[in-house]
Every structure is written in C-alpha cells, then in structure tokens.
Design a protein around this motif. Structure first.
Motif, PDB file in Angstrom:
ATOM      1  N   GLU A 250       0.831  -1.206   0.000  1.00 55.57           N
ATOM      2  CA  GLU A 250       0.000   0.000   0.000  1.00 55.57           C
ATOM      3  C   GLU A 250       0.865   1.256   0.000  1.00 55.57           C
ATOM      4  O   GLU A 250       0.532   2.263  -0.630  1.00 55.57           O
ATOM      5  CB  GLU A 250      -0.927   0.028   1.220  1.00 55.57           C
ATOM      6  N   VAL A 251       1.991   1.208   0.728  1.00 50.23           N
ATOM      7  CA  VAL A 251       2.891   2.355   0.784  1.00 50.23           C
ATOM      8  C   VAL A 251       3.534   2.591  -0.579  1.00 50.23           C
ATOM      9  O   VAL A 251       3.576   3.709  -1.094  1.00 50.23           O
ATOM     10  CB  VAL A 251       3.967   2.147   1.866  1.00 50.23           C
ATOM     11  N   MET A 252       4.043   1.523  -1.186  1.00 51.26           N
ATOM     12  CA  MET A 252       4.694   1.654  -2.483  1.00 51.26           C
ATOM     13  C   MET A 252       3.704   2.065  -3.561  1.00 51.26           C
ATOM     14  O   MET A 252       4.023   2.887  -4.440  1.00 51.26           O
ATOM     15  CB  MET A 252       5.360   0.330  -2.859  1.00 51.26           C
ATOM     16  N   ASP A 253       2.474   1.530  -3.520  1.00 49.54           N
ATOM     17  CA  ASP A 253       1.452   1.914  -4.493  1.00 49.54           C
ATOM     18  C   ASP A 253       1.139   3.398  -4.395  1.00 49.54           C
ATOM     19  O   ASP A 253       1.014   4.105  -5.407  1.00 49.54           O
ATOM     20  CB  ASP A 253       0.179   1.092  -4.279  1.00 49.54           C
ATOM     21  N   ALA A 254       0.988   3.871  -3.150  1.00 50.98           N
ATOM     22  CA  ALA A 254       0.681   5.287  -2.944  1.00 50.98           C
ATOM     23  C   ALA A 254       1.824   6.163  -3.442  1.00 50.98           C
ATOM     24  O   ALA A 254       1.607   7.194  -4.085  1.00 50.98           O
ATOM     25  CB  ALA A 254       0.411   5.559  -1.462  1.00 50.98           C
ATOM     26  N   PHE A 255       3.066   5.741  -3.163  1.00 47.35           N
ATOM     27  CA  PHE A 255       4.233   6.506  -3.606  1.00 47.35           C
ATOM     28  C   PHE A 255       4.271   6.619  -5.123  1.00 47.35           C
ATOM     29  O   PHE A 255       4.461   7.703  -5.680  1.00 47.35           O
ATOM     30  CB  PHE A 255       5.497   5.828  -3.085  1.00 47.35           C
ATOM     31  N   GLU A 256       4.077   5.494  -5.808  1.00 46.99           N
ATOM     32  CA  GLU A 256       4.163   5.501  -7.266  1.00 46.99           C
ATOM     33  C   GLU A 256       3.038   6.306  -7.907  1.00 46.99           C
ATOM     34  O   GLU A 256       3.232   6.980  -8.917  1.00 46.99           O
ATOM     35  CB  GLU A 256       4.157   4.062  -7.779  1.00 46.99           C
ATOM     36  N   SER A 257       1.849   6.238  -7.316  1.00 45.55           N
ATOM     37  CA  SER A 257       0.721   6.967  -7.893  1.00 45.55           C
ATOM     38  C   SER A 257       0.877   8.470  -7.714  1.00 45.55           C
ATOM     39  O   SER A 257       0.419   9.254  -8.546  1.00 45.55           O
ATOM     40  CB  SER A 257      -0.597   6.506  -7.258  1.00 45.55           C
ATOM     41  N   VAL A 258       1.540   8.882  -6.644  1.00 40.79           N
ATOM     42  CA  VAL A 258       1.685  10.308  -6.353  1.00 40.79           C
ATOM     43  C   VAL A 258       2.857  10.923  -7.110  1.00 40.79           C
ATOM     44  O   VAL A 258       2.763  12.020  -7.656  1.00 40.79           O
ATOM     45  CB  VAL A 258       1.862  10.530  -4.833  1.00 40.79           C
ATOM     46  N   PHE A 259       3.986  10.185  -7.184  1.00 45.88           N
ATOM     47  CA  PHE A 259       5.213  10.805  -7.663  1.00 45.88           C
ATOM     48  C   PHE A 259       5.469  10.628  -9.150  1.00 45.88           C
ATOM     49  O   PHE A 259       6.499  11.081  -9.647  1.00 45.88           O
ATOM     50  CB  PHE A 259       6.408  10.267  -6.875  1.00 45.88           C
ATOM     51  N   GLY A 260       4.585   9.985  -9.887  1.00 48.98           N
ATOM     52  CA  GLY A 260       4.782   9.888 -11.319  1.00 48.98           C
ATOM     53  C   GLY A 260       4.675  11.243 -11.996  1.00 48.98           C
ATOM     54  O   GLY A 260       3.981  12.151 -11.532  1.00 48.98           O
ATOM     55  N   GLY A 261       5.400  11.410 -13.107  1.00 46.14           N
ATOM     56  CA  GLY A 261       5.294  12.644 -13.876  1.00 46.14           C
ATOM     57  C   GLY A 261       6.436  13.608 -13.613  1.00 46.14           C
ATOM     58  O   GLY A 261       7.483  13.250 -13.068  1.00 46.14           O
ATOM     59  N   ALA A 262       6.251  14.863 -14.022  1.00 44.80           N
ATOM     60  CA  ALA A 262       7.305  15.877 -13.979  1.00 44.80           C
ATOM     61  C   ALA A 262       7.259  16.665 -12.678  1.00 44.80           C
ATOM     62  O   ALA A 262       6.178  17.065 -12.222  1.00 44.80           O
ATOM     63  CB  ALA A 262       7.159  16.823 -15.166  1.00 44.80           C
ATOM     64  N   TRP A 263       8.442  16.919 -12.098  1.00 43.19           N
ATOM     65  CA  TRP A 263       8.538  17.610 -10.814  1.00 43.19           C
ATOM     66  C   TRP A 263       9.734  18.552 -10.797  1.00 43.19           C
ATOM     67  O   TRP A 263      10.751  18.296 -11.447  1.00 43.19           O
ATOM     68  CB  TRP A 263       8.698  16.617  -9.670  1.00 43.19           C
ATOM     69  N   HIS A 264       9.602  19.611 -10.008  1.00 46.03           N
ATOM     70  CA  HIS A 264      10.740  20.421  -9.601  1.00 46.03           C
ATOM     71  C   HIS A 264      11.169  19.898  -8.226  1.00 46.03           C
ATOM     72  O   HIS A 264      10.364  19.857  -7.291  1.00 46.03           O
ATOM     73  CB  HIS A 264      10.363  21.899  -9.515  1.00 46.03           C
ATOM     74  N   VAL A 265      12.433  19.488  -8.114  1.00 43.64           N
ATOM     75  CA  VAL A 265      12.934  18.885  -6.881  1.00 43.64           C
ATOM     76  C   VAL A 265      13.798  19.911  -6.154  1.00 43.64           C
ATOM     77  O   VAL A 265      14.820  20.363  -6.683  1.00 43.64           O
ATOM     78  CB  VAL A 265      13.747  17.607  -7.162  1.00 43.64           C
ATOM     79  N   TYR A 266      13.378  20.284  -4.936  1.00 45.20           N
ATOM     80  CA  TYR A 266      14.074  21.282  -4.135  1.00 45.20           C
ATOM     81  C   TYR A 266      14.957  20.602  -3.095  1.00 45.20           C
ATOM     82  O   TYR A 266      14.551  19.626  -2.454  1.00 45.20           O
ATOM     83  CB  TYR A 266      13.071  22.168  -3.388  1.00 45.20           C
ATOM     84  N   ASN A 267      16.162  21.118  -2.907  1.00 44.03           N
ATOM     85  CA  ASN A 267      17.025  20.747  -1.790  1.00 44.03           C
ATOM     86  C   ASN A 267      17.519  22.034  -1.145  1.00 44.03           C
ATOM     87  O   ASN A 267      18.325  22.765  -1.732  1.00 44.03           O
ATOM     88  CB  ASN A 267      18.204  19.890  -2.266  1.00 44.03           C
ATOM     89  N   VAL A 268      16.986  22.305   0.054  1.00 47.06           N
ATOM     90  CA  VAL A 268      17.286  23.549   0.753  1.00 47.06           C
ATOM     91  C   VAL A 268      18.185  23.224   1.944  1.00 47.06           C
ATOM     92  O   VAL A 268      17.785  22.490   2.849  1.00 47.06           O
ATOM     93  CB  VAL A 268      15.999  24.237   1.236  1.00 47.06           C
ATOM     94  N   PRO A 269      19.427  23.732   1.968  1.00 41.84           N
ATOM     95  CA  PRO A 269      20.367  23.334   3.020  1.00 41.84           C
ATOM     96  C   PRO A 269      20.053  23.959   4.374  1.00 41.84           C
ATOM     97  O   PRO A 269      19.506  25.063   4.460  1.00 41.84           O
ATOM     98  CB  PRO A 269      21.710  23.845   2.485  1.00 41.84           C
ATOM     99  N   PHE A 270      20.392  23.232   5.426  1.00 40.95           N
ATOM    100  CA  PHE A 270      20.435  23.782   6.774  1.00 40.95           C
ATOM    101  C   PHE A 270      21.692  23.212   7.426  1.00 40.95           C
ATOM    102  O   PHE A 270      22.515  22.572   6.758  1.00 40.95           O
ATOM    103  CB  PHE A 270      19.149  23.475   7.560  1.00 40.95           C
ATOM    104  N   ALA A 271      21.892  23.451   8.709  1.00 40.56           N
ATOM    105  CA  ALA A 271      23.174  23.153   9.332  1.00 40.56           C
ATOM    106  C   ALA A 271      23.572  21.686   9.234  1.00 40.56           C
ATOM    107  O   ALA A 271      24.754  21.360   9.108  1.00 40.56           O
ATOM    108  CB  ALA A 271      23.153  23.593  10.796  1.00 40.56           C
ATOM    109  N   TYR A 272      22.596  20.764   9.270  1.00 43.62           N
ATOM    110  CA  TYR A 272      22.921  19.346   9.366  1.00 43.62           C
ATOM    111  C   TYR A 272      22.546  18.550   8.109  1.00 43.62           C
ATOM    112  O   TYR A 272      22.647  17.331   8.108  1.00 43.62           O
ATOM    113  CB  TYR A 272      22.215  18.732  10.582  1.00 43.62           C
ATOM    114  N   GLY A 273      22.105  19.214   7.069  1.00 47.44           N
ATOM    115  CA  GLY A 273      21.721  18.495   5.859  1.00 47.44           C
ATOM    116  C   GLY A 273      20.898  19.374   4.935  1.00 47.44           C
ATOM    117  O   GLY A 273      21.230  20.539   4.708  1.00 47.44           O
TER     118      GLY A 273
END
Length: 357
Positions: A250-273
């Motif tokens: 159920e977790v993997m199904d939900a992940f695949e159904s939500v994250f398919g397609g085109a996305w802008h992927v953000y990585n915003v730094p802070f002190a530890y990551g």
C-alpha cells in the motif's frame, strides 16, 4: 506647418510601431517556443502584417498601452477617454500595491508563526523517538503556508560515514501493521506521526541520485532540478525498490501513484543536511518557506543529538550494571554445578537489556 508636424508625428509613431513589431516577435518566440496553435500563429501574423497606431497613457507606475490598425489614428476624443480611464486605473493599481504589501506582511507573519511552531515541537522533545513529530510539524506548516507538495524529506548528511539519514513524511493512507518495525537490512523504519502522517526513515549512500542533497549542503545554496518520473527507467527503479524493501505494498502503491510525472525537486540546506520536496511548480515562496522551516529544524536536530548521546550513555550504564551483577554471580560460584545458575542469570540479563533471542 501643421501638416508637416502631423506627418512627422505619423512617421515617429510608425517607427515606434516597427520597433514594437520586433519586440512582439521576440516575445512571441519566447512565449511559444514549441509549435504554435493556429490561433497563436494567426495573432502574430496579423500583428506583424498590419501597420498600427500605438498610444501610451502614462501614470505613476507605468503606462496603459493600446494599439489599432492603421490608417485611421486615435481621435482626440479617444485619447481623452483613454486618459480619464487610465487615471482611474492608476488609483486601482496603487490600491493593488497596498493590498499586495499587506498580504505579503500577513504571509510573512504566518511564516514566522510556522517557524515558532517547529521550534516549539523541537523544545517539546523528550527523546530521540520524538524527532518524527518535529519532521511532521515541518510538513504540516508547509501545507498550511500554501505549498502544494505530496510530502517532505529531511535529509541529515553524515559526511564521516558517507551516508544520508532520510526522514520522509507524507499523508497516511492506511493503517500498516509494520509501523515501528525495521523492515529490511538497510534499516528502513515506518513510523506513524500523529493520526495523519507516515514517516519512513532510511540510510542511503551519498553518491549517485542523492548527490544533489550533498551538493546543496556543502555549498549552502538551494538547488532546484527538474525530473520526470516516467517511462521504463522509472518503472525499473520502482521495481528494484520493491525488491529490496519490505515496505507494505500500500505504501509503495501510494508513492508511485503520487510521484509519477514531472517535478521540480528542491534541496534547501540547513546546518545538518537539506530539506527536500517535490513540487509541480517552481516558486521563490517554496524556497523561502523551506529555508525558514529548515532553520528552525536546526534546534530540533541538535536536541536529537543531545538525547541520542544521553540515551547511549544511559544504555551503557545499564549494560555496566548488568555486567557487574554477572561478575558478582561469578564471584559467588562455589562449585562447578553453579555454572547452571550463572547461565540462567546470563539469560535474565540479556532479556533485561532488551536483546531478542
């Protein structure tokens, strides 16, 4: 003389029109880099093939621009109407700026309240088990601030071990019996956060697909990359993820159904990551929110590390006490038969330390 002046003004306007044609064509090319629709092409063709009169009615913040096909120019009556309407529009535009400023201040105040709620969740931590609640608070506050994201990832970089400790949070869609259990050798753990969120934690190598996280952390600058999760490569990656993970289907199904397609992927730094998320749009507001909430997370992770050290020290104290009791049992042995009692005591100490066997 009047005729000469009129002719000069005509040619000045036609020259301006010619300049505008070039700008229009350039703007059209930028706006419609892909193949134009018939309606778009007809609009550009009509504009470029017709001589036009252009009028600019200026106000304090710009101008209202209108154009019409030649040869008949705008009449004096037309110009007067345009000027009067522009004066009213100028008042409306000033009102627009005032409202935008007030909305911006209100939004900034809400962001500051969100940051304080993350800090409050961090201060409320009593053990390392409370960190998922802090991470969940970041996701809830991001949603409250109008960011449309399917989930959020808090990625703690451990440069000494070349691994990233990922805490991924998203809305819960089921009640999984595996919550709280370590699900495979990589240490994946599924945790419920409140009544509405799941949190999956896992350690991953810093290389490969996770390199943008490390790059953002090292540089101290936000990175935004475009990714399209589709096609055979995406299907292959998800199949491999299912094979090496014991996460519920159920977790993997939900992940695949939500994250398919085109996305802008953000990585915003802070002190530890870095704080990471996927969004269908690219927006400075998303970056501003993540930077503010990520800054508040610094306190939460610092407290997590303090609790982790305290818990490790307490654990070591408990182990030492168990060892001392076992040493006492050894010292009390008076015959070879006493080893049976010593073995029983060993089993009790192992159970008392929570070691499964």
């Amino acid at each position: 003389r009047d005729e000469a002046r009129a002719e000069a003004e005509k040619w000045q306007r036609l020259w301006a029109i010619e300049q505008n044609r070039g700008l229009m064509e350039k703007w059209g090319s930028m706006l419609w880099e892909s193949e134009r629709t018939p309606e778009q092409q007809a609009f550009v063709d009509d504009f470029n093939s017709t001589e036009r009169w252009v009028v600019d009615a200026f106000f304090s913040h710009g101008a209202v621009a209108l154009d019409k096909p030649a040869p008949a120019p705008f009449s004096d009556a037309d110009l007067l109407v345009i000027e009067r309407l522009t004066a009213v529009f100028a008042v409306g535009y000033r009102r627009h700026l005032e409202l935008a400023d007030a909305e911006g201040r209100a939004r900034q105040a809400e962001l500051e309240r969100g940051v304080e709620r993350v800090r409050a969740a961090a201060m409320a931590m009593q053990s390392t088990d409370d960190l998922p609640e802090v991470v969940g608070t970041i996701y809830r506050e991001a949603i409250q601030l109008g960011i449309e994201i399917p989930g959020i990832g808090i990625n703690f970089v451990h440069g000494d071990r070349d691994v990233i400790e990922m805490w991924n949070v998203w809305p819960r869609t089921g009640d999984y019996s595996t919550a709280g259990q370590v699900l495979h050798s990589a240490g994946t753990r599924l945790v419920h956060v409140g009544d509405d969120l799941n949190c999956v934690t896992i350690e991953m190598a810093t290389a490969g697909a996770n390199q943008p996280i490390v790059d953002a952390w090292h540089s101290g600058e936000t990175t935004v990359v475009f990714r399209d999760y589709a096609g055979e490569e995406w299907v292959s990656t998800q199949r491999k993820t299912r094979e090496r993970s014991d996460l519920p289907n159920e977790v993997m199904d939900a992940f695949e159904s939500v994250f398919g397609g085109a996305w802008h992927v953000y990585n915003v730094p802070f002190a530890y990551g870095a704080v990471g998320c996927h969004s269908r749009e690219s927006s400075p507001w998303i970056q501003q929110v993540l930077e503010a909430l990520g800054g508040a997370l610094n306190l939460g992770y610092l407290r997590f590390l303090d609790f982790q050290t305290l818990e490790q020290n307490n654990r070591e104290l408990v182990v030492e006490q168990a060892l001392e009791r076992l040493r006492t049992g050894v010292a009390a042995m008076e015959s070879s038969q006493d080893v049976t009692h010593l073995a029983d005591q060993l089993g009790e100490e192992v159970r008392g330390l929570g070691v499964p066997f």
